[in-house]
Design a protein around this motif. Structure first.
Motif, short mmCIF file in Angstrom:
data_model
loop_
_atom_site.label_atom_id
_atom_site.label_comp_id
_atom_site.label_asym_id
_atom_site.label_seq_id
_atom_site.Cartn_x
_atom_site.Cartn_y
_atom_site.Cartn_z
N ARG B 150 0.83 -1.21 0.00
CA ARG B 150 0.00 0.00 0.00
C ARG B 150 0.86 1.25 0.00
O ARG B 150 1.87 1.31 0.71
N ARG B 152 1.60 4.22 1.41
CA ARG B 152 1.42 5.05 2.61
C ARG B 152 2.80 5.51 3.05
O ARG B 152 3.80 4.99 2.58
N GLU B 155 7.84 5.71 6.47
CA GLU B 155 8.35 5.80 7.85
C GLU B 155 7.45 5.04 8.81
O GLU B 155 7.90 4.27 9.65
N GLY B 156 6.18 5.30 8.68
CA GLY B 156 5.22 4.65 9.57
C GLY B 156 5.18 3.15 9.35
O GLY B 156 5.20 2.36 10.30
N GLN B 157 5.16 2.74 8.10
CA GLN B 157 5.13 1.30 7.82
C GLN B 157 6.39 0.61 8.34
O GLN B 157 6.33 -0.47 8.92
N ALA B 159 8.33 1.64 10.75
CA ALA B 159 8.30 1.61 12.20
C ALA B 159 7.41 0.48 12.70
O ALA B 159 7.73 -0.21 13.67
N ALA B 160 6.31 0.28 12.01
CA ALA B 160 5.40 -0.80 12.39
C ALA B 160 6.12 -2.15 12.26
O ALA B 160 6.06 -2.99 13.16
N LEU B 164 7.29 -4.41 15.39
CA LEU B 164 6.71 -5.74 15.56
C LEU B 164 7.80 -6.78 15.81
O LEU B 164 7.75 -7.52 16.79
N ALA B 190 2.03 -13.01 13.40
CA ALA B 190 2.41 -11.61 13.32
C ALA B 190 2.74 -11.24 11.87
O ALA B 190 2.34 -10.19 11.38
N SER B 192 1.60 -12.70 9.24
CA SER B 192 0.36 -12.68 8.48
C SER B 192 -0.32 -11.33 8.64
O SER B 192 -0.73 -10.69 7.66
N ALA B 193 -0.42 -10.91 9.89
CA ALA B 193 -1.07 -9.63 10.16
C ALA B 193 -0.33 -8.51 9.45
O ALA B 193 -0.95 -7.64 8.81
N LEU B 194 0.97 -8.55 9.52
CA LEU B 194 1.75 -7.47 8.94
C LEU B 194 1.62 -7.47 7.42
O LEU B 194 1.37 -6.43 6.79
N GLU B 196 -0.66 -8.82 5.56
CA GLU B 196 -2.02 -8.50 5.11
C GLU B 196 -2.35 -7.04 5.39
O GLU B 196 -3.18 -6.44 4.71
N GLY B 197 -1.70 -6.50 6.43
CA GLY B 197 -1.96 -5.10 6.74
C GLY B 197 -1.22 -4.15 5.82
O GLY B 197 -1.75 -3.11 5.44
N LEU B 198 -0.01 -4.54 5.47
CA LEU B 198 0.79 -3.65 4.62
C LEU B 198 0.54 -3.88 3.14
O LEU B 198 0.65 -2.96 2.34
#
Lengths: 203, 203
Positions: B150, B152, B155-157, B159-160, B164, B190, B192-194, B196-198
DNA sequence: CGCTTAAGTAGTCACTGTCAACAATGTAGT
DNA sequence: ACTACATTGTTGACAGTGACTACTTAAGCG
């Protein structure tokens, strides 16, 4: 000692006084040094008095860590929204409260996670720590039941969530997130990733 | 080294010897005690000899931390897959290597992130730490360019992502992930979440 | 009132980080 | 070559620490 009529010979509740003094010192966070003698000095007692209440230094530190976990749990419970509309609305304030707790009590937070876990103390400490963990687990459980969260093993999802916020907190404490530069972007982005990763695709 | 008939007065390369001895001691990880005198003892020199090469204990620790970051960066670079088909395939081996590095060198890893960042040393240390950070940032940058991630703020991604894996590593080191019980489930979940989230929804 | 006992004290011990003075070693200058 | 010097390691000392022990005092009980 000479005349100290204000403080009786028997302190009365020295155990609590020692703990509070220690917590104050932790809050001041002057470089993470923590000497038992300094605590005793500040509490106004001799350097060996604390040994009447704690078998050794590690015991005091463990006690402080447990108090820290209790406070963290209370802070998170207090931050839990009443009627969240979305998973994100539910998680965000809790995550913010968690991060705030860590950055506002860096020394205490670090202590909580640096206690030796090989000792017998570790068992009790882990209990308290897992109580914090349970808050997250409960959210996930309810979310799965309501269908807003993917049905996957909760342990893994909870570990992902806790690991994420714990890691962000530690990085922030260590000054590696440069919060004055990045602002809350990392947290927002991380929560986005987490919510979108854990949430049901339909949502 | 060859046989030392009678240890020469001048060690030759004591600085390196001290660092290597210290790293060995870190690897043994006997409860995270680290005394300069013990290092000198093990290196076979007098207790004050290291002061000719390091101004104080903190300087040695900072040096060790920097070496740790360099090694971590190398380990992650080595784990980077050649031709990953999906974002998950690209991230997973790196994340595993990261977690492995942390759990296999717990004392060193903890040292890396516990060095005081207020000092001048912190600046250099942060440089090395951010070099590790750059690996992740580069993946995200390429992923965004390729459309698999995605669009976005990176920096934020980043850091996430770093938060994690850093959090999971720390929890694992502290024994709060009970890996023998949970196995690799947290990491998988984790990731998977990351991912699928990113990742882009289309993927 | 006299006793027991918990609470606090002073003092010791081994150890640490650090510093200053000294000795051994290598190097440069003449 | 042979001495001045700078480097490197050694010894010894200092203050401060955590742990421990023996002693002293206050508080509560019969």
């Amino acid at each position: 000692m000479q005349d100290t009529p204000s403080r009786p010979y028997h302190h009365g509740d020295l155990r609590r006084a020692v703990i509070e003094t220690a917590l104050d010192m932790l809050a001041e966070e002057k470089g993470w040094q923590f000497t038992l003698r300094e605590v005793a000095r500040r509490a106004g007692v001799s350097h060996a008095a604390p040994y009447k209440h704690f078998p050794d230094k590690a015991a005091l530190l463990a006690e402080l860590a447990m108090i820290g976990f209790d406070r963290l749990r209370d802070a998170l419970s207090a931050a839990k929204p009443e009627a969240p509309k979305t998973l994100r609305d539910e998680i965000t304030p809790i995550a913010r409260a968690y991060l705030a707790f860590g950055t506002e009590n860096p020394a205490l937070y670090r202590l909580m996670f640096s206690a030796e876990e090989g000792k017998a103390v570790g068992m009790h400490l882990n209990e308290r720590a897992l109580a914090v963990f349970d808050i997250l687990r409960e959210i996930l459980r309810l979310g799965q039941a309501a269908g807003s969260i993917r049905k996957r093993p909760i342990e893994g999802q909870a570990a992902a969530g806790w690991g994420l916020i714990h890691g962000l907190t530690m990085l922030a404490i260590d000054g590696l997130l440069v919060p004055e530069k990045v602002g809350s972007a990392p947290l927002d982005a991380a929560l986005s990733a987490l919510v979108e990763g854990l949430g049901s695709p339909a949502t």
